[in-house]
Scaffold this motif. Structure first.
Motif, short mmCIF file in Angstrom:
data_model
loop_
_atom_site.label_atom_id
_atom_site.label_comp_id
_atom_site.label_asym_id
_atom_site.label_seq_id
_atom_site.Cartn_x
_atom_site.Cartn_y
_atom_site.Cartn_z
N UNK A 84 14.97 0.13 -54.05
CA UNK A 84 14.24 0.91 -53.06
C UNK A 84 14.14 2.34 -53.55
N UNK A 85 12.93 2.85 -53.60
CA UNK A 85 12.71 4.24 -54.00
C UNK A 85 13.05 5.16 -52.82
N UNK A 86 13.93 6.11 -53.05
CA UNK A 86 14.30 7.07 -52.02
C UNK A 86 13.63 8.42 -52.24
N UNK A 87 13.88 9.02 -53.39
CA UNK A 87 13.22 10.26 -53.80
C UNK A 87 13.14 11.28 -52.67
N UNK A 88 14.30 11.64 -52.13
CA UNK A 88 14.31 12.61 -51.04
C UNK A 88 15.53 13.51 -51.16
N UNK A 89 15.43 14.68 -50.54
CA UNK A 89 16.55 15.61 -50.49
C UNK A 89 17.55 15.15 -49.43
N UNK A 90 18.78 15.60 -49.61
CA UNK A 90 19.82 15.25 -48.64
C UNK A 90 19.46 15.82 -47.28
N UNK A 128 21.60 5.95 -56.73
CA UNK A 128 21.43 7.02 -57.71
C UNK A 128 20.95 8.30 -57.01
N UNK A 129 21.48 9.47 -57.45
CA UNK A 129 22.57 9.63 -58.42
C UNK A 129 23.87 8.99 -57.91
N UNK A 130 24.76 8.73 -58.81
CA UNK A 130 26.04 8.13 -58.46
C UNK A 130 26.80 9.04 -57.50
N UNK A 131 27.44 8.43 -56.52
CA UNK A 131 28.14 9.19 -55.48
C UNK A 131 29.66 9.01 -55.60
N UNK A 132 30.34 10.12 -55.79
CA UNK A 132 31.81 10.10 -55.85
C UNK A 132 32.34 10.19 -54.41
N UNK A 133 32.13 9.12 -53.65
CA UNK A 133 32.27 9.21 -52.19
C UNK A 133 33.71 9.19 -51.71
N UNK A 134 34.57 8.42 -52.34
CA UNK A 134 35.91 8.21 -51.79
C UNK A 134 36.99 8.82 -52.69
N UNK A 135 36.68 9.99 -53.21
CA UNK A 135 37.60 10.72 -54.09
C UNK A 135 38.88 11.09 -53.34
N UNK A 136 40.03 11.01 -54.00
CA UNK A 136 41.29 11.35 -53.31
C UNK A 136 41.34 12.79 -52.81
N UNK A 137 40.55 13.68 -53.41
CA UNK A 137 40.54 15.08 -52.94
C UNK A 137 40.00 15.20 -51.52
N UNK A 138 39.31 14.18 -51.05
CA UNK A 138 38.78 14.22 -49.67
C UNK A 138 39.88 14.40 -48.63
N UNK A 139 41.09 13.97 -48.94
CA UNK A 139 42.15 13.99 -47.92
C UNK A 139 42.62 15.40 -47.60
N UNK A 140 42.21 16.39 -48.38
CA UNK A 140 42.58 17.78 -48.07
C UNK A 140 41.34 18.63 -47.81
N UNK A 141 40.22 18.01 -47.45
CA UNK A 141 39.00 18.79 -47.22
C UNK A 141 38.91 19.37 -45.81
N UNK A 142 39.91 19.11 -44.97
CA UNK A 142 39.95 19.73 -43.65
C UNK A 142 39.40 18.89 -42.53
N UNK A 143 38.87 17.70 -42.83
CA UNK A 143 38.37 16.81 -41.79
C UNK A 143 39.24 15.55 -41.74
#
Length: 743
Positions: free
Chosen positions: A547-553, A607-622
């Motif tokens: 599926x073509x997405x081609x859009x901004x976040x 795409x682009x590849x998403x580093x979604x579940x990185x361990x650093x997330x646990x200290x991002x404040x949420x």
């Protein structure tokens, strides 16, 4: 004749009312070190949630249908609900509710700073210089009389008995439309409130039991509303299955009367209705499988919805809920729909209620939780400063409990700074919000940053990390009804994604693809169409497509991919949850345009590849999804996984908090919560090389707190060894707290 002597009870704060709001207020204050007097006029705690009244503890998750999806409240309400389920797994079936009562008692008895006074009715309030000086309570069965004195008072009594006696300004009934520009308000103000309900319990005893209607009860078939309820009109219908029936919420009465002064008359009318309704169920011949049913329980007192609403510095209104007003003094959340019941209850010719859409979680300001004219009075529960329309949402008990936690925590600051609630807003809101977040309270959009003392030079490693793809298709999901796949996006753009699709026909079919963005990070509400196009799926196709997405976040960090086709087209999916990435039915006629699917559409190669579940997330404040999932998730495993934190220099550490995934998309649960981490070990390594270990077995809470009081910590490692069934380990947050003056 012996005169009952007055006993003086001094405390830092006095909480009147032992419902969910009062319990949370008392526990929050006690855990901050305050001495608390908790007064309840019933023999059990819980208020409408007790075994006496038997109402479920609902809240902002709106029975699991909130447009915010991950909407169940955190904090003390979350702890309370998880503990109730742990000790009474039949809670949702309304069985063994006395066990649920004991959970609430346990939570209060576990706090040495709380003095509990059950069966104690507050009958008088003393004033001095415009402030509450004392309240007096009578414990009739014990023939004891108490005078309670404290600098601050919290009225969680529902009817607001202390605030009323103190002369606090309050509202009664419905405001006029023009006063707060509320579309749902009547043109002219009136004194109508919501009515009361008496719930009851039906039970199968496996042998035939006759029922004879008491003389005082109504013959329901002769009442004016009978034909309407018999036909199931106006939201007043009987369930198909009567066994286990826990009452009829629409069996309501009293909103057109003075609901306080006429309490006994209203209760009698409701009893006449309940016993008459049961006669109709048992003896009319219109219901199947009722011969073996008994009326196992009828609540001795009505569940009350509305009476007095105090006036604070801010009156929460419909527009605050729908437009989501930004409050600098936000302290808790709501999210239940504006559930506005018929004025005359069961005797009203119109619908029993109107469920008016609320677009997901909204914040509640502290200024709605204290009196504008009695400086040392706070309140929480159904008596807060809200219009009748807004009250239709804020009145549910989990929301009330969150407000209770807020005012209980605020009471500690009032004592600390020897001040009143209004001054907390002016000078100490940051401190109040920080403490609430630390204790798990949900406040939309507020972030809890990691202390720089720990953040500087911090390294975080994990044994593995879940890839951002939903593989392992197990079933076909027809596109006869349109579907929507929602994908959080970390990168600034999204280019493409693959889904697996099958054409079950012998000719080509057209797949319509629409892309949307949203506007608020806490919500799953598609708002702005980004693009649309068609794809031709060849006959017999059974494979992945791009599926073509081609859009901004989008503004809410999520892309909504709507898939429309025919009954011959199907996408592949499974029943495996992936935090953040959620699949829905697409319903453009619904206010949020999405409806829960309870299945997941498979996808890969985003795409682009998403580093979604990185361990650093646990200290991002949420500590929950907010736009992005905000979690570390391990790869799929049957073994152990770990998280490891390294400090650049030795740290003094007082306390560690972990927040696990407790499926915040659910309001209630009947089975163990699969992703909750049940067993884990915490290992602290000190600068001299020695180690200390904490071993946790049988955990069932989402927020885990560990007092460690360690000096010179160089590394912390968490080894996770068991969940309640999930093949992934998931952590939303890890928080470190240093001793005071240790930096």
């Amino acid at each position: 004749m012996e005169v009952i002597k007055m006993e003086l009870m001094k405390a830092d704060v006095t909480v009147i009312g032992g419902g969910i709001a009062g319990i949370c207020a008392a526990i929050a204050a006690a855990r901050q070190g305050l001495q608390v007097s908790l007064i309840n006029d019933r023999p059990v705690l819980g208020g409408n949630a007790s075994s006496e009244v038997r109402v479920h503890i609902n809240g902002s998750a709106y029975l699991g249908n909130s447009p915010s999806y991950y909407a169940r409240e955190g904090g003390l309400v979350e702890e309370l609900k998880l503990k109730i389920f742990h000790y009474n797994p039949l809670y949702n079936k309304k069985l063994m509710l006395s066990l649920s009562d004991t959970v609430l008692l346990d939570m209060v008895y576990d706090e040495p700073n709380i003095s509990l006074f059950l069966n104690t009715c507050v009958h008088e309030t003393g004033m001095e210089n415009g402030r509450i000086k004392w309240v007096e309570g009578l414990q009739l069965a014990s023939e004891r009389k108490f005078r309670f004195e404290s600098p601050t008072y919290i009225d969680c009594s529902g009817d607001g008995i202390v605030g009323y006696q103190a002369g606090a300004h309050f509202r009664w009934g419905r405001e006029a439309k023009h006063e707060y520009q509320e579309e749902l308000a009547p043109e002219v103000a009136d004194h109508y409130t919501m009515g009361d309900t008496i719930l009851f319990q039906a039970r199968d005893v496996n042998y035939s039991v006759p029922y004879k209607r008491p003389g005082f009860a109504y013959d329901i078939t002769k009442l004016e509303f009978f034909d309407s309820i018999r036909k199931g009109l106006n939201h007043r219908s009987f369930p198909r299955k009567i066994n286990g029936l826990g009452g009829l919420w629409w069996l309501e009465y009293g909103g057109h009367m003075d609901i306080i002064k006429n309490n006994e008359d209203i209760a009698l009318e409701l009893r006449k209705l309940v016993y008459g309704i049961w006669d109709y169920i048992k003896n009319s011949g219109e219901f199947d499988d009722v011969d073996n049913l008994i009326l196992d329980y009828v609540c001795p007192i009505p569940g009350k919805r509305e009476s007095r609403r105090f006036i604070g510095e801010h009156m929460l209104s419909q527009n605050d809920l729908t437009a989501k007003t930004h409050f600098e003094d936000a302290v808790s959340v709501g999210g239940w729909y504006m559930d506005l019941h018929a004025n005359k209850g069961i005797y009203d010719e119109g619908p029993a209620t109107a469920w008016n859409f609320v677009p997901g979680l909204y914040n509640i300001p502290f200024r709605s939780l204290f009196s504008r004219n009695i400086p040392n009075l706070m309140f929480a529960g159904r008596n807060i400063s809200a219009t009748h329309v807004a009250f239709g949402s804020t009145r549910v008990m989990a929301t009330c409990g969150c407000m209770g936690q807020a005012v209980g925590t605020a009471a500690a600051l009032c004592v600390k700074y020897e001040t009143d609630p209004a001054d907390i807003v002016k000078a100490h809101m940051g401190e109040l919000q920080a403490q609430l977040l630390r204790d798990g309270q949900t406040i939309v959009g507020l972030q809890e940053p990691l202390d720089p003392y720990f953040a500087d030079g911090l390294t975080i490693r994990a044994s593995s990390q879940r890839s951002y793809e939903q593989l392992y298709p197990t079933e076909e999901i027809s596109l006869e009804k349109a579907l929507c796949l929602v994908l959080p996006i970390k990168t600034s753009v999204a280019e493409s994604v693959q889904i697996k699709i099958k054409n079950r026909s012998e000719h080509s079919e057209t797949l319509q693809v629409k892309l949307f963005g949203g506007e608020r990070k806490e919500n799953y509400i598609l708002a702005n169409e980004l693009k649309s196009y068609n794809l031709v799926i060849s006959a017999g196709h059974d494979d992945w497509i791009t599926l073509n997405l081609s859009c901004k976040k989008p503004e809410d960090d999520k892309i909504y991919i709507v898939l429309e086709g025919t009954s011959d087209l199907a996408v592949y999916g499974n029943e495996e949850n992936m935090t953040g990435a959620v699949s829905f039915l697409y319903r453009p006629e619904e206010p949020s345009r999405l409806k829960k699917l309870n299945k997941s559409i498979c996808f890969k190669d985003l795409l682009p590849s998403q580093d979604m579940y990185n361990p650093a997330n646990v200290v991002n404040g949420f500590s929950r999804p907010y736009g992005l999932p905000n979690s570390w998730i391990s790869e799929r495993t049957e073994g152990q996984e770990w998280l490891e934190f390294g400090f650049a220099s030795p740290k003094n550490l007082d306390e560690i908090h972990l927040v696990f995934n407790s499926q915040l998309n659910l309001e209630h649960f009947d089975d163990p919560i699969e992703p909750l981490i049940q067993e884990y070990d915490v290992t602290l390594t000190l600068e001299d090389g020695t180690q200390s270990e904490i071993n946790i077995r049988g955990n069932y809470l989402s927020l885990n707190k560990h007092l460690v009081h360690a000096q010179g910590v160089t590394q912390i490692r968490f080894d996770f060894s068991a969940t309640y069934g999930s093949p992934y380990y998931e952590v939303f947050a890890v928080k470190f707290f240093a001793p005071k003056n240790a930096k």
